[in-house]
Design a protein around this motif. Structure first.
Motif, PDB file in Angstrom:
ATOM      1  N   VAL A  73       0.543  19.666  17.141  1.00 48.20           N
ATOM      2  CA  VAL A  73       0.633  18.991  16.099  1.00 48.20           C
ATOM      3  C   VAL A  73      -0.088  19.368  14.468  1.00 48.20           C
ATOM      4  CG1 VAL A  73       0.495  17.307  15.012  1.00 48.20           C
ATOM      5  CG2 VAL A  73       1.126  17.116  16.963  1.00 48.20           C
ATOM      6  N   VAL A 120       6.151  15.185  20.904  1.00 48.25           N
ATOM      7  CA  VAL A 120       6.009  13.657  21.306  1.00 48.25           C
ATOM      8  C   VAL A 120       7.063  13.553  22.131  1.00 48.25           C
ATOM      9  CG1 VAL A 120       6.801  12.156  19.798  1.00 48.25           C
ATOM     10  CG2 VAL A 120       5.658  13.285  18.739  1.00 48.25           C
ATOM     11  N   THR A 165      -1.406   7.969  21.016  1.00 42.85           N
ATOM     12  CA  THR A 165      -0.851   7.621  19.904  1.00 42.85           C
ATOM     13  C   THR A 165       0.212   8.525  19.818  1.00 42.85           C
ATOM     14  OG1 THR A 165      -2.451   9.177  18.602  1.00 42.85           O
ATOM     15  CG2 THR A 165      -2.843   6.623  19.251  1.00 42.85           C
ATOM     16  N   LEU A 166       0.762   9.876  19.782  1.00 41.18           N
ATOM     17  CA  LEU A 166       1.486  10.533  19.902  1.00 41.18           C
ATOM     18  C   LEU A 166       2.964  10.093  19.602  1.00 41.18           C
ATOM     19  CD1 LEU A 166       0.475  14.454  20.841  1.00 41.18           C
ATOM     20  CD2 LEU A 166       1.161  13.730  18.440  1.00 41.18           C
ATOM     21  N   ASP A 219       4.063   7.304  19.251  1.00 42.25           N
ATOM     22  CA  ASP A 219       3.945   6.935  18.605  1.00 42.25           C
ATOM     23  C   ASP A 219       4.501   7.030  17.166  1.00 42.25           C
ATOM     24  OD1 ASP A 219       3.705   4.399  19.675  1.00 42.25           O
ATOM     25  OD2 ASP A 219       1.811   4.266  19.414  1.00 42.25           O
ATOM     26  N   THR A 220       4.930   8.295  16.558  1.00 46.29           N
ATOM     27  CA  THR A 220       5.274   9.384  15.991  1.00 46.29           C
ATOM     28  C   THR A 220       6.631   8.761  15.703  1.00 46.29           C
ATOM     29  OG1 THR A 220       3.230  11.038  15.967  1.00 46.29           O
ATOM     30  CG2 THR A 220       5.187  11.970  15.313  1.00 46.29           C
ATOM     31  N   ASP A 221       7.054   8.518  14.229  1.00 47.49           N
ATOM     32  CA  ASP A 221       8.451   8.604  14.043  1.00 47.49           C
ATOM     33  C   ASP A 221       9.272   9.855  13.224  1.00 47.49           C
ATOM     34  OD1 ASP A 221      10.751   7.702  13.323  1.00 47.49           O
ATOM     35  OD2 ASP A 221      10.447   6.114  11.639  1.00 47.49           O
ATOM     36  N   THR A 222       9.355  10.764  14.064  1.00 41.89           N
ATOM     37  CA  THR A 222       9.906  11.527  13.636  1.00 41.89           C
ATOM     38  C   THR A 222      11.288  12.130  13.141  1.00 41.89           C
ATOM     39  OG1 THR A 222      10.471  12.361  15.736  1.00 41.89           O
ATOM     40  CG2 THR A 222       8.156  13.922  15.328  1.00 41.89           C
ATOM     41  N   VAL A 268      -0.974  12.152  11.964  1.00 44.35           N
ATOM     42  CA  VAL A 268      -0.873  12.360  12.962  1.00 44.35           C
ATOM     43  C   VAL A 268      -1.820  12.916  14.067  1.00 44.35           C
ATOM     44  CG1 VAL A 268       0.946  12.739  14.301  1.00 44.35           C
ATOM     45  CG2 VAL A 268       1.583  11.431  12.712  1.00 44.35           C
ATOM     46  N   GLU A 273       1.117  14.037   6.614  1.00 40.83           N
ATOM     47  CA  GLU A 273       1.443  12.664   7.230  1.00 40.83           C
ATOM     48  C   GLU A 273       1.415  13.659   8.799  1.00 40.83           C
ATOM     49  OE1 GLU A 273       5.191  10.110   8.307  1.00 40.83           O
ATOM     50  OE2 GLU A 273       5.444  11.353   6.576  1.00 40.83           O
ATOM     51  N   VAL A 274       1.410  14.342   8.929  1.00 47.20           N
ATOM     52  CA  VAL A 274       1.506  15.172   9.932  1.00 47.20           C
ATOM     53  C   VAL A 274       0.363  15.722  10.257  1.00 47.20           C
ATOM     54  CG1 VAL A 274       2.577  17.363  11.726  1.00 47.20           C
ATOM     55  CG2 VAL A 274       3.638  16.325  10.502  1.00 47.20           C
TER      56      VAL A 274
END
Length: 366
Positions: free
Chosen positions: A56, A345, A204-205, A207-210, A194, A190-191
């Motif tokens: 990431v 993710v 927490t990865l 939950d990333t909204d790709t 993350v 933003e990334v």
């Protein structure tokens, strides 16, 4: 593997007195190709992609490079300026124009009534000389009234409602453009955020909204909105340039009004020394003229001038390809990064549940 075969080891290991050198073993017992970063390129199997947090962070760095390469920063600056102009246009400077309109109305009424109030032009100590002094003031106020009429005509040609309409059309176009450009501008950060969160807690990865990132890069509605923004430019100079000339004329009169009204009441020779008494004991006419002059000076016309200059210099001849090309370029580069992020993710998300079916007796025997 071939590098563990005795024949290869014998040919490639560094031999020291008494046996194999430890450093030689560490250095040469692994293929040279594998000592190089991304070595699988040399083996024909494709570059090894970093995974997890490291992957990431790598993507965040690449997105930052994409941001510079695409010149998205330049597009963002243009959008910032268009947002400022849009807000100024939506405002339309209606409040300021209404305040000036009230002052113009009062000036007209006062100057128009001067011929009927010659007895009131001389007050206090000058009342003794009223028959000599008042006609001279009356002539100067008449000339000033003619100048005022030209200013009043210029003011009447300023149409703030047309700028409000322009602002509303620009606002509708910018509803799609601004969020898209600002969203792309913020994507590297933003990334990076993350990656920072995952550095503390890797779970927490997941939950990333790709999906939201991919939707952002699609830039839906951008083409139509840019076309609408281009349409707003039609006839723009025909609106801006006359308004600018008229507003400058109004501002010039307003800035000079206070002094001109006082000069109209100066006592001519040979009694010019009495002018100070006139100002100390002003007539109602002079008092009202000066009060309205002060009110006019309190009206801030600078935002209107900024709007007119901005529309003329920054928008009327703006090539909107300076917005579309960087956004399209960045979207093309960033889509590949987000696809890779999506895979990272997906790799940390728990797999789906499975239903374990009992085996039949015949299957167990087999």
């Amino acid at each position: 593997p071939f590098w563990l075969k005795p024949s290869w080891l014998k040919a490639n290991l560094a031999v020291c007195p008494g046996g194999v050198c430890r450093e030689g073993l560490l250095r040469y017992s692994w293929p040279r190709a594998m000592n190089q970063r991304g070595s699988r390129d040399n083996l024909g199997r494709g570059r090894i992609q970093p995974k997890g947090v490291k992957g990431v962070k790598d993507l965040a760095n690449k997105l930052a490079e994409d941001f510079k390469e695409s010149d998205l920063e330049g597009a963002s600056i243009i959008v910032d300026r268009l947002e400022q102009l849009k807000d100024l246009a939506v405002n339309g400077q209606v409040k300021q124009m209404r305040q000036l309109k009230d002052v113009m109305k009062n000036w007209r009424e006062i100057l128009n009534s001067v011929p009927d109030e010659t007895d009131e032009l001389a007050t206090g100590d000058m009342a003794v000389c009223s028959s000599w002094y008042a006609p001279k003031v009356q002539v100067k106020l008449k000339d000033l009234f003619e100048e005022f009429k030209d200013t009043e005509k210029a003011f009447a040609q300023i149409k703030p409602d047309k700028f409000q309409d322009l602002g509303r059309r620009m606002n509708k176009a910018m509803e799609k453009i601004a969020p898209a450009v600002y969203g792309m501008q913020n994507l590297p950060n933003e990334v990076s955020d993350v990656a920072d969160r995952a550095d503390e807690r890797e779970e927490t990865l997941k939950d990333t909204d790709t999906k939201a990132m991919k939707k952002l890069l699609e830039g839906q509605g951008m083409t139509i909105s840019l076309s609408s923004l281009e349409d707003c430019k039609r006839g723009l100079l025909d609106l801006v340039e006359p308004t600018q000339r008229n507003l400058e004329k109004v501002q010039t009169f307003v800035s000079e009004a206070h002094d001109k009204f006082k000069q109209a009441f100066e006592v001519p020779c040979p009694c010019c020394c009495m002018t100070s008494y006139v100002y100390d004991q002003p007539s109602r006419c002079l008092t009202e003229l000066l009060e309205n002059a002060d009110r006019a000076l309190d009206v801030d016309l600078q935002p209107f001038f900024e709007l007119l200059r901005g529309l003329k210099d920054d928008y009327s001849d703006l090539d909107l390809n300076r917005v579309s090309k960087p956004t399209n370029r960045f979207a093309a580069l960033a889509t590949e990064r987000v696809d890779r992020l999506d895979k990272i993710v997906a790799g940390v998300r728990p797999s789906g549940s499975y239903c374990l079916m009992p085996m039949s007796t015949s299957s167990r025997r087999r």
